[in-house]
Enzyme design. Structure first.
Site, PDB file in Angstrom:
ATOM      1  N   GLU A 195       1.345   3.763  -7.897  1.00 21.39           N
ATOM      2  CA  GLU A 195       1.562   2.329  -7.635  1.00 21.39           C
ATOM      3  C   GLU A 195       3.030   1.960  -7.851  1.00 21.39           C
ATOM      4  O   GLU A 195       3.360   1.062  -8.644  1.00 21.39           O
ATOM      5  CB  GLU A 195       0.601   1.461  -8.466  1.00 21.39           C
ATOM      6  CG  GLU A 195      -0.843   1.710  -8.069  1.00 21.39           C
ATOM      7  CD  GLU A 195      -1.857   0.689  -8.577  1.00 21.39           C
ATOM      8  OE1 GLU A 195      -1.520  -0.156  -9.420  1.00 21.39           O
ATOM      9  OE2 GLU A 195      -3.017   0.737  -8.112  1.00 21.39           O
ATOM     10  N   GLU A 318      -7.657   5.770  -5.847  1.00 22.25           N
ATOM     11  CA  GLU A 318      -8.328   4.817  -6.749  1.00 22.25           C
ATOM     12  C   GLU A 318      -9.220   3.909  -5.907  1.00 22.25           C
ATOM     13  O   GLU A 318      -8.727   3.245  -4.978  1.00 22.25           O
ATOM     14  CB  GLU A 318      -7.316   3.973  -7.535  1.00 22.25           C
ATOM     15  CG  GLU A 318      -6.577   4.789  -8.583  1.00 22.25           C
ATOM     16  CD  GLU A 318      -5.646   3.971  -9.470  1.00 22.25           C
ATOM     17  OE1 GLU A 318      -5.933   2.776  -9.702  1.00 22.25           O
ATOM     18  OE2 GLU A 318      -4.641   4.549  -9.921  1.00 22.25           O
TER      19      GLU A 318
HETATM   20  O1  AHR Z   1      -7.628   2.184 -12.737  1.00 21.78           O
HETATM   21  C1  AHR Z   1      -6.970   1.215 -13.500  1.00 21.78           C
HETATM   22  C2  AHR Z   1      -5.571   0.897 -12.978  1.00 21.78           C
HETATM   23  O2  AHR Z   1      -5.657   0.328 -11.702  1.00 21.78           O
HETATM   24  C3  AHR Z   1      -4.659   2.069 -12.767  1.00 21.78           C
HETATM   25  O3  AHR Z   1      -4.025   2.457 -13.932  1.00 21.78           O
HETATM   26  C4  AHR Z   1      -3.670   1.548 -11.785  1.00 21.78           C
HETATM   27  O4  AHR Z   1      -3.132   2.556 -10.965  1.00 21.78           O
HETATM   28  C5  AHR Z   1      -4.468   0.523 -10.989  1.00 21.78           C
HETATM   29  O5  AHR Z   1      -3.799  -0.674 -10.869  1.00 21.78           O
END
Ligand code: AHR
Length: 514
Positions: A195, A318
């Protein structure tokens, strides 16, 4: 005539009110099958966050809880049964604060660190590189390491690659041997930051693309076998400009994958409860989950412009449902329960990934243990499997199987004048010739009758399993751990090439045809 029509309408309305089954069709087109569903679509994610690592996976080797080198045996067994293909670590946002050299060597000599993103807790670094990579060996899972770009250096990440992968003599392989491991682990999957547009450094895409090029230059293959897959930190949701900027500015031979994150969340400031949610909140979350199809399609289209041969993977590293934390728990620990709603998210999302297997070749559910849409929850010595676990287990038959393209024509799930497709599906043929069809009905009030046309496939036996529960809000708890689990499903029949099946409200079914 008018009377007859009115009567028919009345019957239809009554049938729908009574929750009687509605008709849908699915056509499988085996003739066009050519894509393999990568097993890595079924990957997981373990961040230093709340009780995912500490008091989750890792209890330490002096714990009374049965463990192997400090990792809980019950978790290892459950994840092996799931056929976990890869595990991403150590973050997430945590990754861009993590300095891997603090997590090697004698545990009592490791410096402590503060977990800045997640609860501000102090960690003792007792779970580090050896602990994670040895755990992946126990799990039979490929490690996916997220490198620190935000607050690290190119040298630090290059050293990590040398430490984990170099077989010959070098400063880092000597250090590895000194710390008890002679053979390299040969880690293939490397994330270059996480991110980068947010917690990974608040960078602009053009700036990150340049940073990526610099990192990728030095994150080279120590085995000289072309074995490293370098994955660029990707877009959030519909930020197609991010993907386009990376694809345009990074030479394709430096790029193995481009990531993308999408969570099913109602509103970042008002996420709603994990258990006691309303149907309106359920509908909203299903809408978010189904949005994955559009996101993947559009990011893939951008990638197609620069990489028509589809060499670069779209890595959804994710995904999952994100709600308010459970009452009384640390807000920074992201601990939430997991209901049939989560089983629906998992079922439809995995169908989307299967159906986009030509481009989506790695994905990671967030997260594995005790965080967000977890497959496992622990409470001291107890451990439970969530409905999401069961979906991942039912669907593991698709891993490395050939995707069978299909089309779904069906009903909508309607709520407050809005509608979503009720039925989601994907199908594949494995190396033994068995066909698996996964079906999801997200409608909480209506069963769906589905006629699946299997075309020219020759089939002798039919079997199926279902995961469902009476209430949308049902979940597995430490007092009732098996409330929701897959059971044999019989309401189906094969007549020539038509499989007729009635999928109950809010259920996931996997059919096996041999
Ligand atoms: O999964 C939780 C968080 O969500 C992670 O650390 C981040 O990459 C995302 O914003």
């Amino acid at each position: 005539m008018k009377k007859k029509c009115a009567l028919l309408l009345l019957v239809l309305v009554a049938a729908s009110k009574l929750g009687l089954a509605q008709q849908n069709t699915i056509a499988i087109n085996s003739a066009t099958a050519k894509v393999t569903i990568s097993k890595n679509i079924y990957g997981h994610f373990a961040e230093h966050l709340g009780h995912c690592i500490y008091d989750g996976f890792y209890v330490g080797d002096t714990s009374k809880i049965p463990n192997t080198n400090g990792v809980r045996n019950d978790i290892i067994d459950a994840l092996k049964k799931l056929k976990i293909p890869n595990l991403r670590w150590p973050g997430g946002c945590f990754a861009d604060t993590y300095h891997w050299k603090d997590g090697i060597g004698p545990k009592d000599k490791r410096p402590a660190m503060v977990n800045k993103w997640w609860g501000g807790v102090t960690e003792d670094n007792s779970f580090g590189t050896h602990d994670f990579l040895n755990m992946c060996e126990l799990l039979g899972a490929e490690p996916y390491l997220s490198g620190n770009v935000g607050s690290g250096t190119v040298q630090e990440l290059a050293d990590w690659v040398q430490y984990t992968n170099f077989k010959g003599k070098s400063p880092m392989s000597d250090l590895r041997t000194q710390n008890g491991r002679t053979e390299p682990w040969k880690v293939k999957l490397w994330g270059i930051g996480n991110e980068a547009w947010g917690c990974g450094g608040n960078m602009k895409p053009e700036y990150y693309a340049d940073e990526y090029r610099k990192y990728a230059t030095f994150i080279s293959d120590w085995e000289n076998s072309g074995g490293l897959l370098r994955i660029a930190s990707g877009a959030s949701d519909a930020d197609y400009n991010w993907t386009e900027t990376l694809m345009k500015n990074i030479p394709l031979n430096m790029l193995g994958g481009v990531a993308m994150h999408h969570y099913s969340v109602l509103d970042w400031n008002k996420k709603g409860p994990a258990i006691e949610f309303s149907e309106e909140q359920y509908f909203g979350i299903m809408k978010q989950a189904l949005l994955m199809d559009e996101l993947v399609t559009k990011h893939a289209a951008v990638m197609d412009k620069y990489d028509p041969a589809k060499k670069i993977a779209l890595v959804v590293d994710e995904w999952g449902g994100w709600y308010d934390v459970e009452k009384g728990t640390n807000p920074g620990f992201l601990y939430q329960q997991n209901t049939i709603r989560d089983a629906m998210i998992a079922g439809v999302t995995l169908n989307i990934f299967n159906n986009h297997a030509d481009r989506v070749r790695i994905a990671n559910l967030a997260q594995c243990v005790n965080v967000l849409q977890a497959v496992i929850l622990t409470n001291k010595e107890k451990m439970i499997l969530t409905p999401t676990y069961h979906v991942m287990e039912m669907y593991n038959v698709h891993q490395n199987a050939t995707l069978l393209p299909l089309t779904v024509t069906g009903n909508d799930y309607t709520f407050n004048g809005q509608k979503l497709p009720a039925v989601s599906a994907s199908a594949s043929k494995d190396s033994t010739g068995a066909i698996h069809i996964s079906l999801v009905n997200i409608d909480p009030a209506h069963a769906q009758k589905i006629d699946v046309n299997i075309g020219d496939e020759k089939v002798k036996t039919v079997a199926a399993k279902v995961l469902t529960s009476k209430k949308l809000q049902d979940y597995n708890s430490f007092t009732e751990p098996d409330k929701i689990k897959p059971v044999v499903f019989k309401d189906l029949a094969l007549n020539k090439n038509i499989l007729s099946i009635t999928v109950p409200p809010t259920s996931v079914i996997v059919v096996t045809l041999k």
